[in-house]
Write a protein that holds these residues in place. Structure first.
Motif, short mmCIF file in Angstrom:
data_model
loop_
_atom_site.label_atom_id
_atom_site.label_comp_id
_atom_site.label_asym_id
_atom_site.label_seq_id
_atom_site.Cartn_x
_atom_site.Cartn_y
_atom_site.Cartn_z
N ILE A 193 0.87 -1.17 0.00
CA ILE A 193 0.00 0.00 0.00
C ILE A 193 0.91 1.22 0.00
CG2 ILE A 193 -1.75 1.31 1.25
CD1 ILE A 193 -2.68 -1.27 2.55
N GLY A 194 0.71 2.13 -0.95
CA GLY A 194 1.59 3.28 -0.98
C GLY A 194 1.15 4.36 -1.94
N LYS A 195 1.86 5.49 -1.88
CA LYS A 195 1.57 6.64 -2.71
C LYS A 195 2.12 6.46 -4.12
CE LYS A 195 -0.45 9.79 0.03
NZ LYS A 195 0.20 11.04 0.43
N ALA A 196 1.39 7.03 -5.09
CA ALA A 196 1.85 7.14 -6.46
C ALA A 196 1.46 8.54 -6.96
CB ALA A 196 1.23 6.06 -7.34
N PHE A 197 2.13 8.98 -8.02
CA PHE A 197 1.95 10.36 -8.49
C PHE A 197 1.82 10.37 -10.01
CE2 PHE A 197 4.33 10.16 -4.62
CZ PHE A 197 3.83 11.16 -3.83
N ARG A 198 0.83 11.10 -10.49
CA ARG A 198 0.62 11.20 -11.93
C ARG A 198 0.30 12.65 -12.29
NH1 ARG A 198 -2.64 5.47 -13.05
NH2 ARG A 198 -0.96 4.18 -12.20
N ASN A 199 1.01 13.16 -13.26
CA ASN A 199 0.86 14.56 -13.63
C ASN A 199 -0.37 14.74 -14.51
OD1 ASN A 199 1.34 17.26 -13.86
ND2 ASN A 199 3.08 17.06 -15.26
N GLU A 200 -1.53 14.51 -13.90
CA GLU A 200 -2.80 14.66 -14.61
C GLU A 200 -2.97 16.11 -15.06
OE1 GLU A 200 -5.09 12.65 -15.55
OE2 GLU A 200 -4.76 10.78 -14.44
N ILE A 201 -3.24 16.28 -16.34
CA ILE A 201 -3.44 17.63 -16.86
C ILE A 201 -4.82 18.16 -16.47
CG2 ILE A 201 -3.64 19.00 -18.98
CD1 ILE A 201 -0.79 18.20 -18.09
N ALA A 202 -5.79 17.26 -16.41
CA ALA A 202 -7.16 17.69 -16.10
C ALA A 202 -7.75 16.86 -14.97
CB ALA A 202 -8.03 17.59 -17.35
N PRO A 203 -7.22 17.03 -13.74
CA PRO A 203 -7.82 16.30 -12.61
C PRO A 203 -9.26 16.73 -12.43
CG PRO A 203 -6.30 17.99 -11.82
CD PRO A 203 -6.13 17.92 -13.30
N ARG A 204 -10.13 15.78 -12.05
CA ARG A 204 -11.55 16.12 -11.97
C ARG A 204 -12.31 15.07 -11.18
NH1 ARG A 204 -13.74 14.90 -18.13
NH2 ARG A 204 -12.97 12.77 -18.27
N ASP A 205 -13.60 15.35 -11.01
CA ASP A 205 -14.51 14.43 -10.31
C ASP A 205 -14.05 14.15 -8.88
OD1 ASP A 205 -16.17 14.28 -12.54
OD2 ASP A 205 -15.04 12.61 -13.39
N PHE A 206 -13.75 15.25 -8.15
CA PHE A 206 -13.42 15.16 -6.74
C PHE A 206 -12.16 14.30 -6.56
CE2 PHE A 206 -15.38 14.10 -2.28
CZ PHE A 206 -14.62 15.07 -1.70
N ILE A 207 -12.20 13.22 -5.80
CA ILE A 207 -11.00 12.42 -5.56
C ILE A 207 -10.87 11.26 -6.55
CG2 ILE A 207 -10.83 13.02 -3.12
CD1 ILE A 207 -12.19 10.37 -2.44
N GLU A 238 -15.68 -1.83 -13.09
CA GLU A 238 -16.20 -0.47 -13.13
C GLU A 238 -17.38 -0.32 -12.18
OE1 GLU A 238 -16.88 0.66 -17.19
OE2 GLU A 238 -14.73 0.66 -17.65
N PHE A 239 -17.61 0.92 -11.77
CA PHE A 239 -18.63 1.21 -10.76
C PHE A 239 -19.49 2.38 -11.22
CE2 PHE A 239 -20.10 3.20 -6.77
CZ PHE A 239 -20.66 2.09 -6.15
N ASP A 240 -20.77 2.31 -10.88
CA ASP A 240 -21.68 3.42 -11.20
C ASP A 240 -21.48 4.55 -10.20
OD1 ASP A 240 -22.84 2.17 -13.39
OD2 ASP A 240 -24.37 1.17 -12.17
N PHE A 241 -20.57 5.47 -10.52
CA PHE A 241 -20.37 6.67 -9.72
C PHE A 241 -21.46 7.69 -10.08
CE2 PHE A 241 -16.09 4.85 -9.84
CZ PHE A 241 -15.65 5.01 -8.54
N PRO A 242 -21.60 8.74 -9.29
CA PRO A 242 -22.57 9.78 -9.65
C PRO A 242 -22.29 10.41 -11.02
CG PRO A 242 -21.92 10.03 -7.36
CD PRO A 242 -21.03 8.97 -7.95
N MET A 243 -21.02 10.40 -11.46
CA MET A 243 -20.68 10.99 -12.76
C MET A 243 -20.65 9.95 -13.87
SD MET A 243 -17.94 10.43 -10.69
CE MET A 243 -16.31 9.66 -10.70
#
Length: 494
Positions: free
Chosen positions: A211-225, A298-303
């Motif tokens: 279990i650990g952190k990872a980092f991605r330079n998302e250009i368009a982060p969205r949809d809360f977390i 996949e999961f049915d998120f609100p978005m």
């Protein structure tokens, strides 16, 4: 979130049959901040897109999910070994793994503002399935359909953009000092494969979990977390004997077993609704470069329906690549193998991977509900007792009656020892307001200490009993103090 975006979110949820209340995402974001689950990162400075801070209740919710995962996939098994690898790694790791050359997203630039956007996301917003399209096809479709930037400006050409965060190690900043924040936790497992084998001599098959952190330079982060730049992963690399031929598909049995374990974790541990979970076989054109077979959950998120978990058959891609690049032998000597010519081999691996933030968002969204109780509307989180950040809240009926407060604190202290971090003492406002507050943070049970608890009632038979109230129904029952621990343990383990 704008009203238009919130309306679109609600429409998507209804379209997918998810049954979310109107504007669920907007309400969740507000609830999470108000009640101390999740805050915008660096908020007092205007925030930093794609970063989120977890408050007291968010920390507990995340910890409960992680602990359940670790228990199911590591502690309850005899073939798993845990590691916690460094975030910074030798940059040659990422060259060998293919991330330096291939970990990229298709981006397009607003010619006026110079802001960059994911080309595939822009296409998906106008109803184009972009997963299997290459750069040239995306570029052509954006031009053909006249797609503009979110600001309404013209867009440039689609280009590939590497998503890894680059940094420098040491006193100088030059090519020799370049390193990266890891974009996945898996490589920390592969580079420690030999260490685990040498230290513990595991028998094949076996797994290494992290279990650990990872980092991605998302250009368009969205949809809360859901789509962020700093995330946490829970990953397993499960090593198996390589197939004896092209037609040998014995790996499929273990692959399917892990898929079922993932489903059990989602439904029985996290408590997600089965109807919102979907299995999606990933076509060859959409699979990662290392994968021979992949299944997304996949999961049915609100978005809308989005990826929650992954499961991939990575073959021997990673161990072979690191053996070649590092010149260190990462083969496995199998003493159980009777054929001496097959005793040493490079194992293949199956990878179940889980995103902590996405699991939290799924749990929050699935738990969010609105109803009417006692003639009044309420919002509540119907968390499973297994993951609820607060399992039980303890109330004195009146805060100005010392005998009630003293007894309530006595019960509170005892329960805290049995359920550390998951018990709350609340004497603020009337009992009705306390119930609503606990409903909103998802507390399954509320215990009220009243005069009958300390005096016994008219017949004297209620002494040392309390009222326990159930979150979802609002129903109450009388229970002896001595039975509380067993009752709550049963709820958590049920």
């Amino acid at each position: 979130m704008s009203k238009k975006a919130a309306d679109n979110t609600a429409a998507v949820g209804a379209k997918n049959g998810a049954g979310y209340p109107e504007n669920t995402m907007e309400k969740l974001i507000s609830l999470c901040k108000r009640r101390g689950f999740i805050y915008q990162g660096s908020e007092i400075y205007g925030g930093l897109a794609g970063t989120w801070d977890y408050g007291p209740l968010g920390v507990e919710l995340k910890g409960n999910i992680q602990n359940l995962w670790w228990k199911r996939f590591v502690l309850d098994r005899e073939d798993m070994y845990g590691v916690s690898a460094a975030i910074l790694m030798n940059p040659d790791v990422w060259k060998a793994s293919g991330h330096v050359g291939g970990f990229a997203d298709p981006l397009v630039e607003d010619v006026k503002t110079k802001k960059r956007y994911r080309a595939d996301h822009l296409l998906e917003e106008v109803g184009v399935e972009a997963k299997s399209l290459n750069i040239e096809q995306m570029d052509a479709l954006i031009k053909e359909k006249g797609i503009k930037s979110p600001e309404g400006n013209a867009l440039g050409d689609v280009r590939q953009f590497n998503m890894m965060f680059k940094t420098n190690i040491g006193a100088t900043e030059d090519e020799a000092s370049v390193s990266y924040l890891r974009p996945e936790t898996a490589q920390g497992i592969f580079v420690n494969f030999k260490n685990i084998v040498d230290s513990f001599h595991p028998k094949m098959p076996f797994g290494i979990a992290q279990i650990g952190k990872a980092f991605r330079n998302e250009i368009a982060p969205r949809d809360f977390i859901f789509r962020v730049r700093e995330l946490e992963q829970m990953e397993i690399e499960y090593f198996i004997k390589p197939p004896v031929s092209e037609n040998d598909d014995t790996w499929k049995g273990l692959f399917d077993t892990f898929f079922q374990e993932q489903m059990t974790f989602l439904t029985e541990d996290v408590g997600l609704s089965k109807s919102k979970i979907h299995k999606v076989d990933v076509p060859a054109a959409d699979r990662a470069h290392y994968s021979k077979h992949s299944v997304d959950t996949e999961f049915d998120f609100p978005m809308g329906q989005k990826e929650l978990l992954g499961l991939a058959y990575r073959t021997d891609f990673d161990l072979s690549a690191h053996t070649k690049a590092s010149k260190v032998d990462l083969s496995y000597f199998d003493e159980a193998e009777t054929d001496t010519s097959k005793k040493r081999y490079i194992p293949h691996c199956i990878e179940p991977t889980f995103g902590v933030g996405r699991l939290m968002l799924a749990a929050l969204a699935d738990a969010y509900a609105e109803d009417e109780l006692g003639g009044e509307p309420r919002a509540l989180l119907k968390f499973s007792p297994k993951i609820a950040p607060v399992l039980v809240a303890v109330f004195p009926l009146m805060k100005n009656k010392p005998q009630l407060v003293e007894k309530a604190k006595e019960i509170y202290s005892a329960l805290k020892k049995a359920f550390p971090g998951r018990v709350m003492f609340d004497d603020n406002g009337n009992v009705g307001k306390r119930y609503r507050r606990q409903d909103e943070i998802g507390t399954p049970f509320c215990i009220t200490i009243d005069f009958d608890t300390v005096e016994g009632g008219e017949k004297g038979d209620l002494k040392e009993t309390v009222t326990i109230r159930h979150r979802d129904s609002g129903e109450q029952e009388r229970l002896s103090i001595s039975a509380l621990n067993e009752y709550l343990i049963g709820a958590v383990n049920g």
